[in-house]
Write a protein that holds these residues in place. Structure first.
Motif, short mmCIF file in Angstrom:
data_model
loop_
_atom_site.label_atom_id
_atom_site.label_comp_id
_atom_site.label_asym_id
_atom_site.label_seq_id
_atom_site.Cartn_x
_atom_site.Cartn_y
_atom_site.Cartn_z
N SER A 160 -26.78 40.71 6.84
CA SER A 160 -25.49 40.40 6.24
C SER A 160 -24.66 41.67 6.14
O SER A 160 -25.20 42.78 6.20
CB SER A 160 -25.68 39.78 4.86
N PRO A 161 -23.32 41.57 5.99
CA PRO A 161 -22.50 42.78 5.86
C PRO A 161 -22.94 43.62 4.67
O PRO A 161 -23.31 43.10 3.62
CB PRO A 161 -21.09 42.23 5.66
N LEU A 162 -22.93 44.93 4.85
CA LEU A 162 -23.35 45.83 3.78
C LEU A 162 -22.38 45.81 2.62
O LEU A 162 -22.78 45.79 1.46
CB LEU A 162 -23.49 47.25 4.32
N LEU A 163 -21.09 45.77 2.90
CA LEU A 163 -20.05 45.72 1.87
C LEU A 163 -19.30 44.41 2.03
O LEU A 163 -18.68 44.15 3.06
CB LEU A 163 -19.09 46.90 1.99
N ARG A 164 -19.36 43.58 1.02
CA ARG A 164 -18.69 42.29 1.07
C ARG A 164 -17.23 42.46 0.64
O ARG A 164 -16.95 43.03 -0.41
CB ARG A 164 -19.38 41.27 0.17
N SER A 165 -16.34 41.93 1.43
CA SER A 165 -14.91 42.01 1.09
C SER A 165 -14.56 40.95 0.07
O SER A 165 -14.96 39.79 0.19
CB SER A 165 -14.06 41.83 2.36
N ARG A 166 -13.80 41.33 -0.94
CA ARG A 166 -13.38 40.39 -1.98
C ARG A 166 -11.97 39.86 -1.74
O ARG A 166 -11.46 39.06 -2.51
CB ARG A 166 -13.45 41.06 -3.35
N LEU A 167 -11.27 40.37 -0.69
CA LEU A 167 -9.92 39.90 -0.41
C LEU A 167 -9.98 38.51 0.21
O LEU A 167 -10.80 38.24 1.09
CB LEU A 167 -9.23 40.87 0.54
N PRO A 168 -9.12 37.59 -0.21
CA PRO A 168 -9.11 36.26 0.41
C PRO A 168 -8.70 36.34 1.86
O PRO A 168 -7.72 37.00 2.21
CB PRO A 168 -8.10 35.48 -0.45
N GLN A 169 -9.44 35.69 2.70
CA GLN A 169 -9.15 35.71 4.12
C GLN A 169 -8.29 34.51 4.51
O GLN A 169 -8.44 33.41 3.96
CB GLN A 169 -10.46 35.71 4.93
N ASP A 170 -7.40 34.73 5.45
CA ASP A 170 -6.47 33.72 5.90
C ASP A 170 -7.07 32.96 7.09
O ASP A 170 -7.30 33.54 8.14
CB ASP A 170 -5.16 34.39 6.31
N HIS A 171 -7.37 31.69 6.86
CA HIS A 171 -7.93 30.86 7.92
C HIS A 171 -6.93 29.80 8.40
O HIS A 171 -7.31 28.87 9.12
CB HIS A 171 -9.21 30.18 7.47
N LEU A 172 -5.65 29.88 7.98
CA LEU A 172 -4.68 28.86 8.38
C LEU A 172 -4.22 29.10 9.81
O LEU A 172 -3.99 30.25 10.21
CB LEU A 172 -3.48 28.91 7.44
N PRO A 173 -4.04 28.07 10.59
CA PRO A 173 -3.56 28.27 11.97
C PRO A 173 -2.08 28.60 11.99
O PRO A 173 -1.33 28.25 11.08
CB PRO A 173 -3.85 26.92 12.62
N LEU A 174 -1.68 29.31 13.02
CA LEU A 174 -0.26 29.62 13.18
C LEU A 174 0.52 28.40 13.65
O LEU A 174 1.71 28.27 13.38
CB LEU A 174 -0.09 30.77 14.19
N LEU A 175 -0.14 27.49 14.36
CA LEU A 175 0.54 26.30 14.85
C LEU A 175 -0.08 25.07 14.22
O LEU A 175 -1.30 24.95 14.14
CB LEU A 175 0.41 26.20 16.37
N PRO A 176 0.73 24.15 13.72
CA PRO A 176 0.18 22.92 13.14
C PRO A 176 -0.34 22.00 14.22
O PRO A 176 -0.07 22.19 15.41
CB PRO A 176 1.39 22.31 12.43
N PRO A 177 -1.09 20.97 13.86
CA PRO A 177 -1.63 20.05 14.87
C PRO A 177 -0.58 19.33 15.68
O PRO A 177 -0.88 18.77 16.73
CB PRO A 177 -2.47 19.08 14.05
N SER A 178 0.67 19.32 15.21
CA SER A 178 1.71 18.57 15.93
C SER A 178 2.28 19.32 17.10
O SER A 178 3.09 18.79 17.85
CB SER A 178 2.84 18.20 14.96
#
Length: 577
Positions: free
Chosen positions: A533-551
């Motif tokens: 596992s990563p040695l240092l865990r990041s506490r910053l929220p990661q952005d998983h939203l797509p740039l393009l919507p499904p439409s």
């Protein structure tokens, strides 16, 4: 694994019964620690010199006896100080009574007793000094190799016959061999008996360690392991006082055999030391595990037949495990060769144990360059071991096993490198500080390597795997007495090799998984899924939203709409459209 965990949880979890058993397992550590730490005391070499031979003295001194003869035959002054291994030769009369040469001892040696509290020890009984001095490091090395043999062989037996069976059998062997050791008639017999006795004691410690660890849940594993380590240090600290009381090594060995016999009398009963239910479930012995888990559930105030909406009853969980009448399975340690990750984790932790055990002698040699008094190095080493255990209690659960092991290895390698490169140029207080820091860090690395290995190795092969890891540490410790047998001529090379290995170990530790807060793996497949596992865990929220919507066109989803637009993450463009 889910079924085994469910059965253990339905039996009350880490309830009152399991807590009492885990705490009761601390008490045997006092006796085992006392027996295992007796080697430095029995092999302590007191100050000595040749007994005077009246036939070689001038006529004026031949009439003297006892201490008066000794004082008269030893000339004063550093230039005329006698060698501890040679006898002074006096010229024939009427020349002056000053000695003009030396010759080998003819009347044995005079010892400055008591040595380490003992007026009679194997060193003084068989005169293991001067030309026979090489036998002392031989005894130390054979004792450590005996521990290695016991850890490997009895560790594998723990996985085949059970933790309780090996613990009881090892106590029986320890009692018999300890009593036989006290009656040894020659040094050769003592050498063999001490090696076998050390093997039995190492097997008892290993079985007790594994059984205690498998009783605890993840939040309490470190606490109860640290408590056992502190009780072992108590036994180490009590040993010199016991030696002062008895003053004879045979009586001391007899008391050690009596202590292991008392352990057998009390901890031989299943109520105080039951078989590990986790091992029984992992190997398919559900019927034997049922009796123990049933007792745990009743002692914790739970009804094994009742179930709530969240979980099944103990009876239902055990019935689910017993479906199909599985046959007991006992995979050997060679099954590790078929894994992808588990063998690597065990190899790295064995390497860590080897470095932690082997480099310790370098720091001890820097603290005591020559054979000085027995008590300061002995109590310093025991005190630093207790300090290392307490530091692990404060840090390993807060930061994790892998970062603390990395930090300890870094401190060990850095301290050893500085001592190796500039010990002769550094001031005395700096050398002392680096030696103490390195000894503390190396002991912490050895202790944490054992705990880490027990947490990442599977239950079905935990005894054999941990035995190999402990055996690697004992092999590293045996390098120091083997070097002493050659007159310490290879000590610099040994220091250089272990320093280089400590630096290499820093890179290997990064490949280990983190075991803090995780359940113990039951099978080889579960241990193989413990990835890095990563040695240092990041506490910053990661952005998983797509740039393009499904439409949007090109999206592999529903039919595209007539328009599309970029979607900005709400966390970064909140309020903008």
């Amino acid at each position: 694994m889910e079924a085994e965990v469910g059965a253990l949880r339905a039996a009350g979890g880490f309830g009152r019964a399991r807590r009492l058993l885990a705490a009761a397992s601390w008490l045997p550590c006092v006796v085992l620690g006392l027996a295992l730490s007796s080697e430095p005391l029995l092999t302590a070499r007191p100050a000595h010199h040749c007994r005077p031979d009246p036939a070689l003295l001038p006529p004026a001194l031949r009439a003297l006896r006892g201490p008066a003869l000794l004082r008269a035959s030893v000339p004063l002054g550093p230039a005329r100080a006698p060698s501890p291994c040679l006898l002074l030769r006096y010229p024939a009369p009427p020349a002056a009574p000053a000695p003009n040469g030396t010759r080998p001892c003819t009347r044995g040696w005079h010892y400055a007793l008591p040595a380490a509290g003992l007026r009679r020890s194997p060193v003084t009984q068989w005169n293991l000094v001067c030309e026979d001095g090489w036998k002392v490091p031989l005894a130390q090395a054979s004792r450590l190799l005996g521990w290695l043999l016991g850890s490997v062989v009895l560790g594998a037996a723990c996985d085949r016959f059970g933790r309780r069976a090996v613990f009881v059998a090892a106590l029986v062997l320890s009692t018999v061999l300890g009593a036989s050791e006290a009656l040894a008639a020659s040094f050769s017999a003592l050498l063999v008996l001490r090696s076998l006795h050390g093997s039995a004691l190492a097997g008892a410690c290993l079985a007790l360690y594994v059984a205690r660890l498998e009783l605890c849940d993840p939040p309490h594993r470190l606490v109860f392991s640290v408590g056992a380590g502190l009780f072992s240090v108590v036994g180490t600290l009590l040993l010199p006082g016991l030696a002062v009381l008895v003053q004879d090594w045979r009586l001391l060995q007899g008391l050690g055999a009596l202590g292991t016999g008392l352990l057998l009398l009390f901890w031989g009963f299943p109520a105080l030391f039951p078989e590990s239910p986790r091992w029984l479930l992992a190997t398919g012995q559900v019927a034997q595990a049922r009796r123990i888990l049933w007792h745990f559930a009743e002692a914790s105030g739970m009804n094994p037949e009742d179930s709530c909406s969240e979980e099944n009853s103990l009876a239902a969980e055990l019935a689910l495990l017993a479906e199909g009448s599985p046959q007991p399975q006992h995979p050997s340690i060679l099954a590790f060769l078929r894994t992808h990750v588990a063998w690597r984790n065990g190899l790295i932790l064995g390497f860590s144990s080897l470095v932690g055990g082997g480099i310790r002698a370098s720091f001890l040699r820097s603290l005591a360059p020559s054979e000085t008094a027995f008590y300061p190095p002995y109590f310093l080493k025991a005190g630093l071991e207790a300090a290392a255990v307490i530091l692990l209690l404060l840090m390993a659960d807060r930061w994790g096993r892998r970062p603390v092991l990395l930090l300890g290895t870094m401190a060990t390698g850095l301290g050893s490198l500085l001592l190796l490169a500039g010990a002769q140029y550094l001031p005395g207080w700096t050398t002392l500080f680096l030696s103490v820091l390195g000894l503390l860090a190396s002991q912490a690395v050895s202790i944490l390597s054992s705990l880490f290995a027990a947490e990442v190795l599977p239950t079905v092969t935990r005894g054999a795997g941990l035995g190999l890891v402990l055996g690697a540490g004992l092999l590293g410790r045996a390098a120091a007495p083997l070097t002493d047998m050659q007159g310490r001529r290879g000590f610099f090379l040994q220091h250089l090799v272990f320093t280089s290995l400590a630096i290499l170990l820093l890179l290997c530790i990064l490949l280990l998984p983190e075991s803090r807060g995780r359940a113990l793996p039951q099978s080889l497949e579960e241990a193989d899924r413990l990835r890095r596992s990563p040695l240092l865990r990041s506490r910053l929220p990661q952005d998983h939203l797509p740039l393009l919507p499904p439409s949007c066109p090109g999206w592999a989803g529903p039919a595209p709409q007539q328009h599309c637009r970029l979607v900005a993450p709400a966390s970064r463009n909140e309020g903008h459209h």
